[in-house]
Design an enzyme around this catalytic site. Structure first.
Site, PDB file in Angstrom:
ATOM      1  N   ARG A   1      11.417   4.305   0.281  1.00 23.39           N
ATOM      2  CA  ARG A   1      10.293   5.354   1.540  1.00 23.39           C
ATOM      3  C   ARG A   1       9.512   6.084   2.635  1.00 23.39           C
ATOM      4  NH1 ARG A   1       6.202   7.104  -3.641  1.00 23.39           N
ATOM      5  NH2 ARG A   1       6.851   6.613  -4.914  1.00 23.39           N
TER       6      ARG A   1
ATOM      7  N   ARG B   1      -1.734  15.680 -15.402  1.00 25.41           N
ATOM      8  CA  ARG B   1      -1.070  14.575 -15.220  1.00 25.41           C
ATOM      9  C   ARG B   1      -2.557  13.119 -15.549  1.00 25.41           C
ATOM     10  NH1 ARG B   1       2.991  10.636 -12.052  1.00 25.41           N
ATOM     11  NH2 ARG B   1       1.345  10.881 -10.721  1.00 25.41           N
TER      12      ARG B   1
ATOM     13  N   ARG C   1      -4.495   8.184 -13.729  1.00 26.80           N
ATOM     14  CA  ARG C   1      -4.052   7.624 -12.723  1.00 26.80           C
ATOM     15  C   ARG C   1      -5.285   8.088 -11.869  1.00 26.80           C
ATOM     16  NH1 ARG C   1       2.235   7.567 -11.998  1.00 26.80           N
ATOM     17  NH2 ARG C   1       1.218   8.085  -9.658  1.00 26.80           N
TER      18      ARG C   1
ATOM     19  N   ARG D   1      -0.785  12.583  -0.507  1.00 28.29           N
ATOM     20  CA  ARG D   1      -0.110  11.785  -0.712  1.00 28.29           C
ATOM     21  C   ARG D   1       1.629  12.398  -0.498  1.00 28.29           C
ATOM     22  NH1 ARG D   1      -1.155  10.232  -7.116  1.00 28.29           N
ATOM     23  NH2 ARG D   1       0.924  10.416  -7.430  1.00 28.29           N
TER      24      ARG D   1
HETATM   25  P1  ADP Z   1       4.090   9.208  -6.770  1.00 33.78           P
HETATM   26  O1  ADP Z   1       5.101   9.226  -6.424  1.00 33.78           O
HETATM   27  O2  ADP Z   1       4.086   9.570  -7.760  1.00 33.78           O
HETATM   28  O3  ADP Z   1       3.401   8.697  -6.107  1.00 33.78           O
HETATM   29  P2  ADP Z   1       4.733   6.297  -7.930  1.00 33.78           P
HETATM   30  O4  ADP Z   1       4.130   5.334  -8.869  1.00 33.78           O
HETATM   31  O5  ADP Z   1       6.039   6.399  -7.226  1.00 33.78           O
HETATM   32  O6  ADP Z   1       3.719   8.036  -7.833  1.00 33.78           O
HETATM   33  O7  ADP Z   1       3.750   5.421  -6.772  1.00 33.78           O
HETATM   34  C1  ADP Z   1       2.497   5.016  -6.828  1.00 33.78           C
HETATM   35  C2  ADP Z   1       2.142   4.378  -5.231  1.00 33.78           C
HETATM   36  O8  ADP Z   1       2.607   2.873  -5.595  1.00 33.78           O
HETATM   37  C3  ADP Z   1       1.940   5.161  -3.918  1.00 33.78           C
HETATM   38  O9  ADP Z   1       1.434   6.278  -3.483  1.00 33.78           O
HETATM   39  C4  ADP Z   1       1.976   3.575  -3.082  1.00 33.78           C
HETATM   40  O10 ADP Z   1       0.549   3.679  -2.627  1.00 33.78           O
HETATM   41  C5  ADP Z   1       2.669   2.939  -3.776  1.00 33.78           C
HETATM   42  N1  ADP Z   1       4.233   3.031  -3.776  1.00 33.78           N
HETATM   43  C6  ADP Z   1       5.678   3.295  -4.511  1.00 33.78           C
HETATM   44  N2  ADP Z   1       6.677   2.725  -3.860  1.00 33.78           N
HETATM   45  C7  ADP Z   1       6.230   2.551  -3.254  1.00 33.78           C
HETATM   46  C8  ADP Z   1       7.145   2.404  -1.817  1.00 33.78           C
HETATM   47  N3  ADP Z   1       8.718   2.073  -1.829  1.00 33.78           N
HETATM   48  N4  ADP Z   1       6.355   1.846  -0.741  1.00 33.78           N
HETATM   49  C9  ADP Z   1       4.857   1.802   0.081  1.00 33.78           C
HETATM   50  N5  ADP Z   1       4.374   2.286  -0.915  1.00 33.78           N
HETATM   51  C10 ADP Z   1       5.040   2.783  -2.614  1.00 33.78           C
END
Ligand code: ADP
Length: 189
Positions: free
Chosen positions: A90, A129, A135, A146
């Site tokens: 990301r 959701r 959540r 986000r």
């Molecule tokens: P969404 O994409 O719907 O926000 P996720 O379940 O993929 O939900 O991620 C939830 C949270 O987990 C993110 O908002 C972040 O805080 C953390 N997270 C997930 N993947 C990463 C990543 N690759 N790098 C940093 N933080 C991450």
């Protein structure tokens, strides 16, 4: 045929839903960094305690923490022949780190699937959701944040993968089955 695939797209685009279906169709594990973090939060591990602070604020967990977690996961045997990464990389630093993890095994990515969905649609899905799953990061303010963080830090990564000839852009609006079919067509499967 190897399947080393990244799924990228804004929160609420349906990456998790599609990752589970594609994992089944392609016979490779779906690896969701969000799910791994949530499991650690639930299990009250050290990693979970660190991650929770960031997640609840809608911020990314620091790269060092996320990168080492993914390195451990990709080193497991079931990921040797392929994987679907949902929610990683990301950030630009995560792209660089993933490149070196793969290079170390003489592996390379096959496809980067970008699942697109407009802001109103994803906010609506995430709020729906929230009422089902509760959540802690699915409140409207955190959702908006986000989306901003995604636009700023993650969306630009698609240009980089497009330059590498790996980007397959897929419309994330429609029936779940239809979107899976679109993705499989986009990756030639
Ligand atoms: P969404 O994409 O719907 O926000 P996720 O379940 O993929 O939900 O991620 C939830 C949270 O987990 C993110 O908002 C972040 O805080 C953390 N997270 C997930 N993947 C990463 C990543 N690759 N790098 C940093 N933080 C991450």
């Amino acid at each position: 045929m190897s399947s080393r695939i990244i799924l990228i797209g804004p929160p609420g685009a349906g990456k998790g839903t599609q990752a589970a279906r594609l994992s089944e169709a392609l016979g490779v594990p779906a690896i969701s960094t969000g799910d791994i973090f949530r499991a650690n939060v639930a299990g009250e591990t050290e990693l979970g305690r660190t991650a929770k602070r960031y997640m609840d604020a809608g911020e990314y967990v620091p790269d060092e923490v996320t990168n080492s977690m993914v390195a451990d996961r990709l080193a497991q045997e079931d990921a040797a022949e392929g994987f679907l990464l949902d929610g990683y990389p990301r950030t630009a630093a995560q792209v660089t780190e993933l490149d070196s993890m793969l290079e170390a095994r003489s592996h390379s990515l096959d496809h980067v699937v970008e699942l697109t969905a407009d802001t109103d649609e994803v906010v609506g899905r995430l709020l729906a959701r929230a009422s089902l799953q509760g959540r802690s990061d699915d409140t409207e303010d955190v959702i908006r944040h986000r989306l901003d963080v995604y636009a700023e830090q993650t969306q630009p990564l698609t240009d980089l993968y497009a330059e590498r000839g790996l980007l397959r852009r897929v419309d994330g609006l429609g029936e779940v089955e239809e979107i899976t079919a679109r993705i499989l067509a986009a990756i030639g499967r």
